[in-house]
Write an enzyme that holds these catalytic residues in place. Structure first.
Site, PDB file in Angstrom:
ATOM      1  N   LYS A 114      22.013  40.573  18.537  1.00  0.00           N
ATOM      2  CA  LYS A 114      21.855  40.827  20.013  1.00  0.00           C
ATOM      3  C   LYS A 114      20.786  41.653  20.435  1.00  0.00           C
ATOM      4  CE  LYS A 114      25.616  41.339  21.992  1.00  0.00           C
ATOM      5  NZ  LYS A 114      26.881  41.740  22.888  1.00  0.00           N
ATOM      6  N   LYS A 126      28.676  49.829  16.504  1.00  0.00           N
ATOM      7  CA  LYS A 126      29.944  49.659  17.472  1.00  0.00           C
ATOM      8  C   LYS A 126      30.827  50.650  17.304  1.00  0.00           C
ATOM      9  CE  LYS A 126      31.203  46.972  20.833  1.00  0.00           C
ATOM     10  NZ  LYS A 126      30.404  46.392  21.775  1.00  0.00           N
ATOM     11  N   ASP A 166      32.625  49.676  26.347  1.00  0.00           N
ATOM     12  CA  ASP A 166      32.837  48.194  26.360  1.00  0.00           C
ATOM     13  C   ASP A 166      34.320  48.145  26.786  1.00  0.00           C
ATOM     14  OD1 ASP A 166      31.944  45.863  24.212  1.00  0.00           O
ATOM     15  OD2 ASP A 166      34.283  46.272  24.018  1.00  0.00           O
ATOM     16  N   THR A 210      25.589  43.284  32.520  1.00  0.00           N
ATOM     17  CA  THR A 210      26.295  42.219  31.266  1.00  0.00           C
ATOM     18  C   THR A 210      26.411  40.827  32.054  1.00  0.00           C
ATOM     19  OG1 THR A 210      26.810  44.057  30.061  1.00  0.00           O
ATOM     20  CG2 THR A 210      27.698  41.892  29.619  1.00  0.00           C
TER      21      THR A 210
END
Ligand code: NDP
Length: 445
Positions: A114, A126, A166, A210
């Site tokens: 990504k 992450k 997130d 997003t």
């Protein structure tokens, strides 16, 4: 799958037992990469795939904290620094009880490709914790975040690793994390975290990016069929950061978003979701989605059901991984589905993706369609580095340009490899080649 790649994939699965989501993400990417290795045998010789699947570094740590009753609680913290070929590790932190190493690794693996697709200088990583912020007081969330950062701070930095939000990590959590980082290091290092508040180093448009980006990408897909969001009936799953902003953007383009969900159920609002009310319920009051139906008339709430039972011509899954399976996909297709834009990471199962592709549905995979969030995080880093602050209009224009560019590069790559309209192939190959080239150039590390 290409037999050479299948053998590598099988070794990866055997070396990482019990990590179902990571296995799924690796398999899905490998299924696209056969043709690249026909053209580039040097990638096989340099064991690029084997290296890509082994994180550069994985950190797992204890996070002790006390709840409001004074009871000691222990959670587990993770940061997987997956690949730094293109830049410092970049990717969000997820706080959700389902978090374990397999989830963090699937998200980190997806993030590599990504981030490459955005064209920005960012590697993939992450992290997160099995901590559940739902139902916790602000003071509990703050104590947890401070304890989490007390370990994490030694691993991150503007040139090393730059976390963001997130699931379960929004502006509140980023604030507590940044405050503790600043306190421990005695440095106002704005570029160490993204998703910050606007008055202390954040970027306009980052909260929206997003969801907005997912809709922009989907609009580009629709244009290839000579159509748009205008007048379309849309269903969105989730009602968090990505979902709310996807609803807002789709409606600004003339769509009517008739349904959205949380993990307890979904609402159907035939007149189109009232975004201001949804923001109030979810972002200000931190209430459950059901509350939206209580406050707004003419809306039904379905406890425990699947939002994919609601018919629509565009579906935007914006909640979590594997939330849309083959049966749900088949039902959507029967109901006249034209396009899917994944706002969440890997929300469609492999069966669902096959159903969409077989039916000729435009399908934008998460690693392309939801890249607007991380791209705008990179714009936030750019503003931090230059001690600048851009206007909403300028930042949104940059986001749009980046999403249109990602769509173009996925479509062009799919054409180049003889499968026009296959955005899964285009995204996987496009992202992979950039990272593989950089890894080759940087030697065996
Ligand atoms: P939020 O925490 O803001 O919202 C998550 C939403 O999804 C909530 O409505 C939540 O409902 C629902 N949800 C979460 N887990 C489950 C589950 N197991 N089953 C059903 N519903 C669930 O997260 P975000 O909006 O930030 O993230 C949503 C998705 O988008 C994730 O896949 C994330 O990885 C992805 N993403 C996010 C980016 C960002 O910038 N934030 C960037 C790129 C991708 P409930 O409240 O009931 O849990």
């Amino acid at each position: 799958m290409d037999a050479r790649l299948e053998a590598i994939r099988d070794t990866v699965l055997a070396r990482n037992p019990g990590e179902a989501e990571f296995h799924q993400a690796v398999t899905e990417v490998f299924e696209s990469l056969g043709p690249v290795h026909d053209r580039h045998p040097e990638f096989l010789e340099a064991a690029i795939l084997e290296r890509l699947c082994e994180p550069e570094r994985q950190i797992i740590f204890r996070v002790p904290w006390t709840d409001d009753a004074g009871r000691v609680r222990i959670n587990r913290g993770f940061r997987v620094e997956f690949n730094s070929a293109l830049g410092p590790y970049k990717g969000g932190l997820r706080f959700h009880p389902s978090v374990y190493l397999g989830i963090v690794k699937f998200l980190g693996f997806e993030q590599i490709f990504k981030n490459a697709l955005t064209g920005m200088p960012i590697g993939g990583g992450k992290g997160g914790s099995d901590f559940d912020p739902r139902g916790r007081s602000d003071a509990e969330v703050m104590r947890f975040c401070q304890s989490f950062m007390t370990e994490l701070y030694r691993h991150i930095g503007e040139y090393t690793d730059v976390p963001a939000g997130d699931i379960g990590v929004g502006g509140r959590e980023i604030g507590y994390l940044f405050g503790q980082y600043k306190r421990i290091t005695n440095r106002y290092e704005s570029g160490v975290l993204t998703g910050k508040g606007i008055s202390w180093g954040g970027s306009l448009v980052r909260p929206e990016a997003t969801g907005f980006g997912t809709v922009i990408f989907t609009q580009e897909m629709l244009k290839t069929r000579g159509t748009s969001f205008d007048g379309r009936r849309v269903v969105v799953s989730g009602s968090g950061n990505v979902a709310i902003n996807a609803v807002a953007k789709a409606q600004s383009l003339g769509a009517t978003v008739v349904a959205c969900s949380d993990s307890s159920g979904y609402i159907v609002d035939p007149a189109g979701i009232d975004v201001a009310l949804l923001r109030q319920v979810k972002e200000v009051d931190r209430a459950r989605l059901k509350e939206y139906s209580v406050r707004r008339g003419g809306v039904s709430y379905v406890e425990g059901g699947s939002v994919w039972d609601v018919d629509a011509t565009v579906a935007l899954p914006c909640a979590t991984q594997n939330e849309l399976d083959g049966d749900a996909a088949a039902k959507l297709v029967r109901n006249g589905l034209l396009a899917v834009g994944e706002g969440a990471n890997m929300p469609s199962t492999r069966d669902a993706v096959a159903v969409f592709q077989d039916a000729g549905v435009l399908f934008g995979p998460g690693k392309a369609a939801n890249a607007g969030g991380v791209a705008t995080s990179a714009l936030e880093m750019q503003q931090n580095a230059s001690r600048d602050s851009w206007s909403f209009e300028h930042t949104e224009a940059r986001l749009t340009e980046i999403m249109v560019g990602i769509h173009h590069s996925c479509a062009a790559t799919a054409d180049e490899y003889g499968d026009p309209g296959n955005y899964v192939l285009g995204a996987n190959i496009g992202g992979f080649v950039k990272v593989a080239d950089a890894m080759l150039a940087q030697g065996l590390i």
